[in-house]
Design an enzyme around this catalytic site. Structure first.
Site, mmCIF file in Angstrom:
data_model
loop_
_atom_site.group_PDB
_atom_site.id
_atom_site.type_symbol
_atom_site.label_atom_id
_atom_site.label_comp_id
_atom_site.label_asym_id
_atom_site.label_seq_id
_atom_site.Cartn_x
_atom_site.Cartn_y
_atom_site.Cartn_z
ATOM 1 N N SER A 7 22.270 10.924 9.001
ATOM 2 C CA SER A 7 22.607 10.509 10.362
ATOM 3 C C SER A 7 23.508 11.559 10.985
ATOM 4 O O SER A 7 24.652 11.744 10.550
ATOM 5 C CB SER A 7 23.335 9.163 10.343
ATOM 6 O OG SER A 7 23.981 8.981 11.582
ATOM 7 N N HIS A 32 18.030 11.231 11.308
ATOM 8 C CA HIS A 32 18.347 9.934 11.925
ATOM 9 C C HIS A 32 19.297 10.169 13.112
ATOM 10 O O HIS A 32 20.337 10.801 12.966
ATOM 11 C CB HIS A 32 19.010 9.029 10.880
ATOM 12 C CG HIS A 32 19.301 7.649 11.362
ATOM 13 N ND1 HIS A 32 18.340 6.653 11.402
ATOM 14 C CD2 HIS A 32 20.437 7.079 11.809
ATOM 15 C CE1 HIS A 32 18.883 5.533 11.851
ATOM 16 N NE2 HIS A 32 20.158 5.762 12.111
ATOM 17 N N ASP A 34 21.400 8.418 16.182
ATOM 18 C CA ASP A 34 21.988 7.162 16.665
ATOM 19 C C ASP A 34 22.317 7.267 18.144
ATOM 20 O O ASP A 34 23.213 8.006 18.542
ATOM 21 C CB ASP A 34 23.261 6.860 15.874
ATOM 22 C CG ASP A 34 22.947 6.464 14.446
ATOM 23 O OD1 ASP A 34 22.131 5.547 14.260
ATOM 24 O OD2 ASP A 34 23.511 7.074 13.516
ATOM 25 N N MET A 36 23.771 5.390 21.312
ATOM 26 C CA MET A 36 24.641 4.244 21.638
ATOM 27 C C MET A 36 25.070 4.301 23.089
ATOM 28 O O MET A 36 25.382 5.372 23.602
ATOM 29 C CB MET A 36 25.878 4.261 20.738
ATOM 30 C CG MET A 36 25.573 4.312 19.256
ATOM 31 S SD MET A 36 27.076 4.118 18.281
ATOM 32 C CE MET A 36 26.424 4.469 16.626
ATOM 33 N N HIS A 65 17.245 5.764 16.540
ATOM 34 C CA HIS A 65 17.770 4.404 16.400
ATOM 35 C C HIS A 65 18.516 4.064 17.683
ATOM 36 O O HIS A 65 19.651 4.489 17.880
ATOM 37 C CB HIS A 65 18.700 4.376 15.167
ATOM 38 C CG HIS A 65 19.376 3.071 14.934
ATOM 39 N ND1 HIS A 65 20.421 2.919 14.039
ATOM 40 C CD2 HIS A 65 19.157 1.837 15.447
ATOM 41 C CE1 HIS A 65 20.816 1.672 14.017
ATOM 42 N NE2 HIS A 65 20.076 0.992 14.869
ATOM 43 N N MET A 67 20.618 1.960 19.966
ATOM 44 C CA MET A 67 21.570 0.837 20.002
ATOM 45 C C MET A 67 22.016 0.697 21.447
ATOM 46 O O MET A 67 23.144 1.035 21.812
ATOM 47 C CB MET A 67 22.747 1.124 19.051
ATOM 48 C CG MET A 67 22.363 0.941 17.591
ATOM 49 S SD MET A 67 23.512 1.743 16.466
ATOM 50 C CE MET A 67 22.802 3.396 16.465
ATOM 51 N N MET A 144 20.494 -3.206 9.185
ATOM 52 C CA MET A 144 21.865 -2.700 9.307
ATOM 53 C C MET A 144 22.710 -3.307 8.195
ATOM 54 O O MET A 144 22.703 -4.529 7.999
ATOM 55 C CB MET A 144 22.472 -3.086 10.665
ATOM 56 C CG MET A 144 21.838 -2.428 11.879
ATOM 57 S SD MET A 144 21.755 -0.624 11.797
ATOM 58 C CE MET A 144 23.478 -0.180 11.558
ATOM 59 N N ASP A 180 20.599 1.134 6.759
ATOM 60 C CA ASP A 180 21.481 1.960 7.594
ATOM 61 C C ASP A 180 22.907 1.417 7.579
ATOM 62 O O ASP A 180 23.173 0.340 8.109
ATOM 63 C CB ASP A 180 20.931 1.957 9.027
ATOM 64 C CG ASP A 180 21.661 2.939 9.920
ATOM 65 O OD1 ASP A 180 22.528 3.693 9.430
ATOM 66 O OD2 ASP A 180 21.362 2.938 11.138
HETATM 67 C C1 DX5 Z 1 25.889 2.931 12.684
HETATM 68 C C2 DX5 Z 1 24.745 3.891 12.689
HETATM 69 C C3 DX5 Z 1 24.518 4.559 11.398
HETATM 70 C C4 DX5 Z 1 25.646 5.420 10.923
HETATM 71 C C5 DX5 Z 1 25.539 5.566 9.445
HETATM 72 O O1 DX5 Z 1 25.876 2.160 13.829
HETATM 73 O O2 DX5 Z 1 23.544 3.214 13.020
HETATM 74 O O3 DX5 Z 1 23.304 5.295 11.400
HETATM 75 O O4 DX5 Z 1 25.664 6.698 11.520
HETATM 76 O O5 DX5 Z 1 26.635 6.289 9.002
HETATM 77 P P1 DX5 Z 1 27.261 6.047 7.574
HETATM 78 O O6 DX5 Z 1 26.249 6.474 6.557
HETATM 79 O O7 DX5 Z 1 28.483 6.913 7.599
HETATM 80 O O8 DX5 Z 1 27.605 4.581 7.451
HETATM 81 ZN ZN ZN Z 2 21.624 4.335 12.691
#
Ligand code: DX5
Ligand code: ZN
Length: 223
Positions: A7, A32, A34, A36, A65, A67, A144, A180
């Site tokens: 990620s 990956h 993220d 947000m 991903h 969010m 998650m 994740d």
């Molecule tokens: C959290 C994200 C994850 C996060 C994972 O909301 O969706 O993808 O970056 O990071 P680690 O492996 O550090 O928990």
């Molecule tokens: Zn994620």
């Protein structure tokens, strides 16, 4: 073979292109990403412009991903961002949260119509019963194992039975299960054994203790 999806949320954003090239050269299977929006989760990260920019630096499939609230309004924008630089989006994944949108079935099918693998993500508190009607429309299930919003949180142990249940639920299909949140050297094996096909790792890959390559090699050696 289980796949490792670093990620980039925990990467060094001041040299993201370099970090992504190093991630690919270190044996990662997916990137990956993220996304947000500060509404669905209490953090703001990256958007389609950054996805476009970083796609130049890797040939690995991108695992987006989302969010964000109202993901339907942005699906085509993200699909276009993935397709920049003549990438083959049929290997990419575009995923949204079931808690963020009422019409999941329609949106999963829309993602497939755009030629991208469709994924749905479940918060820790969202039961698997919420997706039983969606199995024919999805390629990826994101479970998650932290409350989404930040990297570097601890794995919620009580999610292990949910991963095992999910594995049974998708049996006989091609749906991949991605876990994740909080994956580390300490727990990666038991998460894989519970049924994960893809393991996201943020802090465990981009921490300062070792190089990206050493971190990925160590994680892969454990599964
Ligand atoms: C959290 C994200 C994850 C996060 C994972 O909301 O969706 O993808 O970056 O990071 P680690 O492996 O550090 O928990
Ligand atoms: Zn994620």
């Amino acid at each position: 073979m289980v796949k490792i999806a670093p990620s980039i949320l925990s990467a060094d954003f001041s040299k993201l292109g370099d970090e992504i090239m190093e991630t690919e050269n270190s044996g990662a299977d997916l990137i990956h990403i993220d996304v947000m929006d500060g509404h669905f989760v209490p953090n703001i990260t990256i958007g389609p412009l950054v996805i476009e920019a970083i796609s130049k630096f890797t040939n690995l499939p991108m695992n987006v991903h989302l969010m964000i609230e109202n993901p339907s309004a942005y699906i085509e924008t993200f699909a276009k961002a993935l397709a920049k630089n003549d990438r083959d989006v049929s290997l990419d994944y575009l995923s949204f949260h079931i808690e963020a949108f009422y019409h999941s079935h329609r949106l999963l099918n829309k993602i497939r119509e755009l030629g991208i693998k469709s994924g749905i993500a479940l918060n820790p508190s969202t039961p698997l019963s919420s997706i039983t009607h969606l199995l024919d429309s999805m390629d990826l299930l994101i479970l998650m194992t932290v409350n989404p919003g930040f990297g570097g949180q601890s794995f919620i142990e009580s999610m292990l039975p949910k991963i095992k249940e999910a594995k049974k639920l998708v049996r006989g299909s091609d749906i991949e299960i991605l876990v994740d949140g909080g994956v580390s050297e300490k727990n990666i094996k038991k998460i894989r054994d519970a049924g994960a096909d893809i393991l996201v790792a943020g802090a465990a890959v981009y921490n300062d203790k070792a190089s990206i390559k050493n971190n990925i090699i160590r994680l892969k050696a454990l599964v």
